[in-house]
Design a protein around this motif. Structure first.
Motif, PDB file in Angstrom:
ATOM      1  N   GLY A 114       2.550  22.735 -99.960  1.00 47.32           N
ATOM      2  CA  GLY A 114       2.345  21.419-100.531  1.00 47.32           C
ATOM      3  C   GLY A 114       3.646  20.661-100.680  1.00 47.32           C
ATOM      4  O   GLY A 114       4.736  21.203-100.493  1.00 47.32           O
ATOM      5  N   LEU A 159       0.517  17.763 -93.271  1.00 46.62           N
ATOM      6  CA  LEU A 159       0.981  18.962 -93.942  1.00 46.62           C
ATOM      7  C   LEU A 159       0.118  20.131 -93.510  1.00 46.62           C
ATOM      8  O   LEU A 159      -1.055  19.945 -93.177  1.00 46.62           O
ATOM      9  CB  LEU A 159       0.895  18.834 -95.461  1.00 46.62           C
ATOM     10  CG  LEU A 159       1.928  17.989 -96.204  1.00 46.62           C
ATOM     11  CD1 LEU A 159       1.548  17.902 -97.678  1.00 46.62           C
ATOM     12  CD2 LEU A 159       3.318  18.575 -96.049  1.00 46.62           C
ATOM     13  N   LEU A 198      -1.036  23.714 -95.201  1.00 45.38           N
ATOM     14  CA  LEU A 198      -1.045  24.610 -96.338  1.00 45.38           C
ATOM     15  C   LEU A 198      -1.339  26.030 -95.880  1.00 45.38           C
ATOM     16  O   LEU A 198      -2.096  26.244 -94.932  1.00 45.38           O
ATOM     17  CB  LEU A 198      -2.102  24.187 -97.358  1.00 45.38           C
ATOM     18  CG  LEU A 198      -2.043  22.742 -97.860  1.00 45.38           C
ATOM     19  CD1 LEU A 198      -3.113  22.519 -98.921  1.00 45.38           C
ATOM     20  CD2 LEU A 198      -0.661  22.398 -98.388  1.00 45.38           C
ATOM     21  N   ARG A 222      -9.972  21.166-103.805  1.00 40.25           N
ATOM     22  CA  ARG A 222      -8.935  20.329-104.397  1.00 40.25           C
ATOM     23  C   ARG A 222      -9.449  19.672-105.670  1.00 40.25           C
ATOM     24  O   ARG A 222     -10.649  19.458-105.840  1.00 40.25           O
ATOM     25  CB  ARG A 222      -8.445  19.270-103.407  1.00 40.25           C
ATOM     26  CG  ARG A 222      -9.465  18.199-103.061  1.00 40.25           C
ATOM     27  CD  ARG A 222      -8.922  17.282-101.969  1.00 40.25           C
ATOM     28  NE  ARG A 222      -9.816  16.171-101.693  1.00 40.25           N
ATOM     29  CZ  ARG A 222      -9.610  15.264-100.742  1.00 40.25           C
ATOM     30  NH1 ARG A 222      -8.528  15.344 -99.971  1.00 40.25           N
ATOM     31  NH2 ARG A 222     -10.478  14.273-100.565  1.00 40.25           N
ATOM     32  N   LEU A 236      -2.993  11.788 -93.540  1.00 39.15           N
ATOM     33  CA  LEU A 236      -3.182  11.870 -94.982  1.00 39.15           C
ATOM     34  C   LEU A 236      -3.225  10.495 -95.634  1.00 39.15           C
ATOM     35  O   LEU A 236      -2.526   9.563 -95.218  1.00 39.15           O
ATOM     36  CB  LEU A 236      -2.075  12.715 -95.601  1.00 39.15           C
ATOM     37  CG  LEU A 236      -2.249  14.221 -95.382  1.00 39.15           C
ATOM     38  CD1 LEU A 236      -0.940  14.958 -95.637  1.00 39.15           C
ATOM     39  CD2 LEU A 236      -3.354  14.767 -96.273  1.00 39.15           C
ATOM     40  N   THR A 253      -4.356  12.990-102.548  1.00 33.91           N
ATOM     41  CA  THR A 253      -3.480  13.546-103.569  1.00 33.91           C
ATOM     42  C   THR A 253      -4.288  14.401-104.548  1.00 33.91           C
ATOM     43  O   THR A 253      -5.259  13.934-105.141  1.00 33.91           O
ATOM     44  CB  THR A 253      -2.762  12.427-104.323  1.00 33.91           C
ATOM     45  OG1 THR A 253      -1.897  11.725-103.422  1.00 33.91           O
ATOM     46  CG2 THR A 253      -1.929  12.989-105.466  1.00 33.91           C
ATOM     47  N   TYR A 279      -4.378  21.580-104.571  1.00 33.81           N
ATOM     48  CA  TYR A 279      -5.210  22.271-103.597  1.00 33.81           C
ATOM     49  C   TYR A 279      -5.232  23.767-103.902  1.00 33.81           C
ATOM     50  O   TYR A 279      -4.183  24.407-104.000  1.00 33.81           O
ATOM     51  CB  TYR A 279      -4.685  22.026-102.183  1.00 33.81           C
ATOM     52  CG  TYR A 279      -5.042  20.654-101.652  1.00 33.81           C
ATOM     53  CD1 TYR A 279      -6.003  20.502-100.656  1.00 33.81           C
ATOM     54  CD2 TYR A 279      -4.431  19.516-102.160  1.00 33.81           C
ATOM     55  CE1 TYR A 279      -6.344  19.249-100.185  1.00 33.81           C
ATOM     56  CE2 TYR A 279      -4.768  18.259-101.697  1.00 33.81           C
ATOM     57  CZ  TYR A 279      -5.727  18.127-100.704  1.00 33.81           C
ATOM     58  OH  TYR A 279      -6.059  16.874-100.236  1.00 33.81           O
ATOM     59  N   THR A 286      -1.458  24.523-104.981  1.00 37.82           N
ATOM     60  CA  THR A 286      -0.249  23.881-104.492  1.00 37.82           C
ATOM     61  C   THR A 286      -0.475  22.373-104.491  1.00 37.82           C
ATOM     62  O   THR A 286      -1.525  21.891-104.064  1.00 37.82           O
ATOM     63  CB  THR A 286       0.147  24.400-103.092  1.00 37.82           C
ATOM     64  OG1 THR A 286       1.395  23.827-102.691  1.00 37.82           O
ATOM     65  CG2 THR A 286      -0.916  24.086-102.046  1.00 37.82           C
ATOM     66  N   GLN A 287       0.501  21.625-104.980  1.00 36.20           N
ATOM     67  CA  GLN A 287       0.347  20.187-105.167  1.00 36.20           C
ATOM     68  C   GLN A 287       0.611  19.434-103.875  1.00 36.20           C
ATOM     69  O   GLN A 287       1.628  19.652-103.207  1.00 36.20           O
ATOM     70  CB  GLN A 287       1.296  19.685-106.257  1.00 36.20           C
ATOM     71  CG  GLN A 287       1.231  18.179-106.512  1.00 36.20           C
ATOM     72  CD  GLN A 287      -0.081  17.746-107.120  1.00 36.20           C
ATOM     73  OE1 GLN A 287      -0.628  18.438-107.989  1.00 36.20           O
ATOM     74  NE2 GLN A 287      -0.599  16.607-106.665  1.00 36.20           N
ATOM     75  N   VAL A 288      -0.298  18.531-103.539  1.00 30.38           N
ATOM     76  CA  VAL A 288      -0.125  17.611-102.416  1.00 30.38           C
ATOM     77  C   VAL A 288      -0.126  16.195-102.970  1.00 30.38           C
ATOM     78  O   VAL A 288      -1.077  15.787-103.640  1.00 30.38           O
ATOM     79  CB  VAL A 288      -1.237  17.769-101.369  1.00 30.38           C
ATOM     80  CG1 VAL A 288      -1.141  16.678-100.307  1.00 30.38           C
ATOM     81  CG2 VAL A 288      -1.164  19.146-100.726  1.00 30.38           C
TER      82      VAL A 288
END
Length: 117
Positions: free
Chosen positions: A9, A18, A20, A38, A85, A90, A93, A111-113
């Motif tokens: 992320g 991205l 993951l 998410r 994206l 946002t 995830y 994990t932050q996106v």
């Protein structure tokens, strides 16, 4: 019991990509159905994609064509490739592991996106 650790992320601009990764420990990975979910602040956790032990995949309708889930049993890893994206992607995830027709269900820590210009 399997343990899950997400990575990959970060901050990305709209239109970016991205990938993951979710690394699993344990010898039963090949038997598990895996998924990505998410959750954004104030919203319900939602399904992103799943992949079964037989490699069948399923996606949220709104994400088809942009996101791709895959797994590598030799590496005990499931991936989520995210393309094109948007800010509404946002979220935190989460990786999930489940054994179908049972109450076996394990979550990673997430994990932050963040998609922003």
């Amino acid at each position: 019991q399997v343990q899950l650790v997400e990575s990959g992320g970060g901050l990305v601009q709209p239109g970016g990509s991205l990938r993951l990764s979710c690394a699993a420990s344990g010898s039963i990975f090949r038997l598990l159905a895996m998924g990505w979910y998410r959750q954004a602040p104030g919203k319900q956790r939602e399904l992103v994609a799943t992949i079964t032990s037989l490699f069948d995949t399923n996606y949220a309708d709104s994400l088809k064509g942009r996101f791709t889930i895959s797994r590598d049993n030799a590496k005990n890893t499931v991936y989520l490739q995210m393309n094109s994206l948007k800010p509404e992607d946002t979220a935190l995830y989460y990786c999930n592991a489940a054994l179908l027709s049972s109450n076996y269900n394990v979550w990673g820590q997430g994990t932050q996106v963040t998609v922003s210009s």
